[in-house]
Write an enzyme that holds these catalytic residues in place. Structure first.
Site, PDB file in Angstrom:
ATOM      1  N   ASP A  81      41.344  21.395 -24.387  1.00 20.31           N
ATOM      2  CA  ASP A  81      40.401  21.076 -23.320  1.00 20.31           C
ATOM      3  C   ASP A  81      40.634  19.628 -22.864  1.00 20.31           C
ATOM      4  O   ASP A  81      40.700  18.713 -23.691  1.00 20.31           O
ATOM      5  CB  ASP A  81      38.967  21.244 -23.868  1.00 20.31           C
ATOM      6  CG  ASP A  81      37.925  21.255 -22.761  1.00 20.31           C
ATOM      7  OD1 ASP A  81      38.275  21.602 -21.626  1.00 20.31           O
ATOM      8  OD2 ASP A  81      36.754  20.943 -23.063  1.00 20.31           O
ATOM      9  N   HIS A 174      29.339  17.505 -17.242  1.00 18.80           N
ATOM     10  CA  HIS A 174      29.356  17.588 -18.702  1.00 18.80           C
ATOM     11  C   HIS A 174      28.142  16.875 -19.303  1.00 18.80           C
ATOM     12  O   HIS A 174      27.770  15.788 -18.853  1.00 18.80           O
ATOM     13  CB  HIS A 174      30.619  16.934 -19.258  1.00 18.80           C
ATOM     14  CG  HIS A 174      31.898  17.607 -18.836  1.00 18.80           C
ATOM     15  ND1 HIS A 174      32.641  17.189 -17.760  1.00 18.80           N
ATOM     16  CD2 HIS A 174      32.548  18.678 -19.342  1.00 18.80           C
ATOM     17  CE1 HIS A 174      33.708  17.964 -17.625  1.00 18.80           C
ATOM     18  NE2 HIS A 174      33.678  18.881 -18.569  1.00 18.80           N
ATOM     19  N   GLY A 175      27.533  17.494 -20.315  1.00 19.23           N
ATOM     20  CA  GLY A 175      26.415  16.859 -21.016  1.00 19.23           C
ATOM     21  C   GLY A 175      25.116  17.608 -20.800  1.00 19.23           C
ATOM     22  O   GLY A 175      25.110  18.734 -20.297  1.00 19.23           O
ATOM     23  N   HIS A 202      33.202  24.157 -15.802  1.00 22.98           N
ATOM     24  CA  HIS A 202      32.943  23.203 -16.894  1.00 22.98           C
ATOM     25  C   HIS A 202      31.463  22.851 -16.888  1.00 22.98           C
ATOM     26  O   HIS A 202      30.756  23.102 -15.915  1.00 22.98           O
ATOM     27  CB  HIS A 202      33.791  21.947 -16.703  1.00 22.98           C
ATOM     28  CG  HIS A 202      35.224  22.138 -17.107  1.00 22.98           C
ATOM     29  ND1 HIS A 202      35.815  21.428 -18.123  1.00 22.98           N
ATOM     30  CD2 HIS A 202      36.177  22.983 -16.649  1.00 22.98           C
ATOM     31  CE1 HIS A 202      37.071  21.817 -18.265  1.00 22.98           C
ATOM     32  NE2 HIS A 202      37.320  22.765 -17.380  1.00 22.98           N
TER      33      HIS A 202
HETATM   34  P1  13P Z   1      29.158  20.830 -21.747  1.00 22.96           P
HETATM   35  O1  13P Z   1      29.379  19.894 -22.886  1.00 22.96           O
HETATM   36  O2  13P Z   1      28.284  20.258 -20.688  1.00 22.96           O
HETATM   37  O3  13P Z   1      28.739  22.190 -22.189  1.00 22.96           O
HETATM   38  O4  13P Z   1      30.589  21.008 -21.051  1.00 22.96           O
HETATM   39  C1  13P Z   1      31.642  21.471 -21.818  1.00 22.96           C
HETATM   40  C2  13P Z   1      32.902  21.422 -21.075  1.00 22.96           C
HETATM   41  O5  13P Z   1      32.951  21.641 -19.883  1.00 22.96           O
HETATM   42  C3  13P Z   1      34.097  21.127 -21.835  1.00 22.96           C
HETATM   43  O6  13P Z   1      35.203  20.954 -21.036  1.00 22.96           O
END
Ligand code: 13P
Length: 275
Positions: A81, A174-175, A202
């Site tokens: 990732d 993300h987060g 994502h």
């Molecule tokens: P989250 O941590 O917001 O779930 O996102 C994960 C992600 O997109 C990893 O690439």
């Protein structure tokens, strides 16, 4: 069984479900995800950030992921990732990843194309498909989002780079969201129509269920979950009594909690029974 990114996404694209991609960080998060996939007969992508390979824990984790994939009766893809460079993506190949993400989305368009194409070429030599990203998916702490992914540009990007899956910016980050995100579902449909390859979302943690379903209906075939894997693990750890000090026993609740989280998302994405 261990499969590659293209192999695991093709049936999802055809049948209209999404494969959950769970970030794992240690043996317990891996066990929770693997047990959930097995129990629901779901294909699953098990992915890690490149920092784990850089900092050394990947040295122990990667063989465990591969062992879990070999043992599983369901298709499992071991995916990198957010690889940021040729070095990071090549190192992940060495660790046995069967899917690679190169994230050059913070570069300008030409820079993104150039690096993504180079990495797709390298990975192509060893038969490993690549996910690219167009439109930078940032974090929930960013002051604002960049412009959402443009369908016409996405079509050119896919043709110029040879990626097999494309991560797009359509309203997620993300987060842990401060307020629920609002996805641009129409844009997902337009991009899908233009690129005709599986699209990746994502920032899956905290997206309302109805929006996840709409996004899948519009062409999303892979949804990433990282933050809520962490919280499902950590909440259980913090709730466990310190009196239980045998670490393997102490961790049982955490594995169970990650498994419960993964079960819920597998079902939501329609991946249960698709193995
Ligand atoms: P989250 O941590 O917001 O779930 O996102 C994960 C992600 O997109 C990893 O690439």
């Amino acid at each position: 069984m261990l499969v590659n990114l293209k192999e695991i996404l093709a049936p999802a694209e055809k049948e209209g479900y999404a494969v959950p991609a769970f970030n794992v960080y240690n043996l317990e998060t891996l066990m929770g995800v693997a047990e959930a996939a097995e129990e629901t007969k779901a294909p699953v992508i098990i992915q890690t950030y490149s920092r784990l390979f850089k900092e050394g824990s990947g040295y122990y984790l990667a063989p465990s992921v591969l062992a879990a994939a070999q043992k599983a009766s369901v298709p499992v893809c071991f995916h990198l990732d957010h690889g940021a460079s040729e070095l990071e993506t090549t190192r992940a190949l060495r660790y046995g990843c069967t899917g690679i993400m190169i994230d050059a989305s913070a570069l300008d368009y030409d820079g993104n194309v150039a690096l993504t194409r180079r990495v797709a070429g390298i990975c192509g030599h060893v038969g490993i498909p690549v996910e690219g990203e167009l439109g930078h998916v940032g974090t929930v702490n960013d002051a604002s989002m960049e412009e959402f992914t443009d369908a016409g540009q996405a079509k050119d990007f896919v043709a110029e780079t040879g990626v097999c899956a494309l991560a797009v910016l359509v309203g997620t980050a993300h987060g842990r969201y401060k307020k629920p995100p609002r996805l641009d579902i129409g844009r997902i449909s337009q991009i899908k129509e233009a690129v005709k390859i599986p699209l990746v979302l994502h920032g899956g943690s905290g997206i309302p269920d109805d929006q996840i379903k709409a996004a899948i209906g519009a062409g999303i075939c892979k949804i990433n979950f990282g933050t809520d894997v962490c919280y499902s693990f950590l909440d259980a750890v913090f709730a466990s009594s310190r009196d239980l000090y045998a670490v393997d026993l102490f961790m049982k609740n955490a594995v169970k909690s990650v498994k419960a989280f993964a079960l819920e998302k597998i079902r939501l994405l329609g991946a249960g029974g698709k193995a």
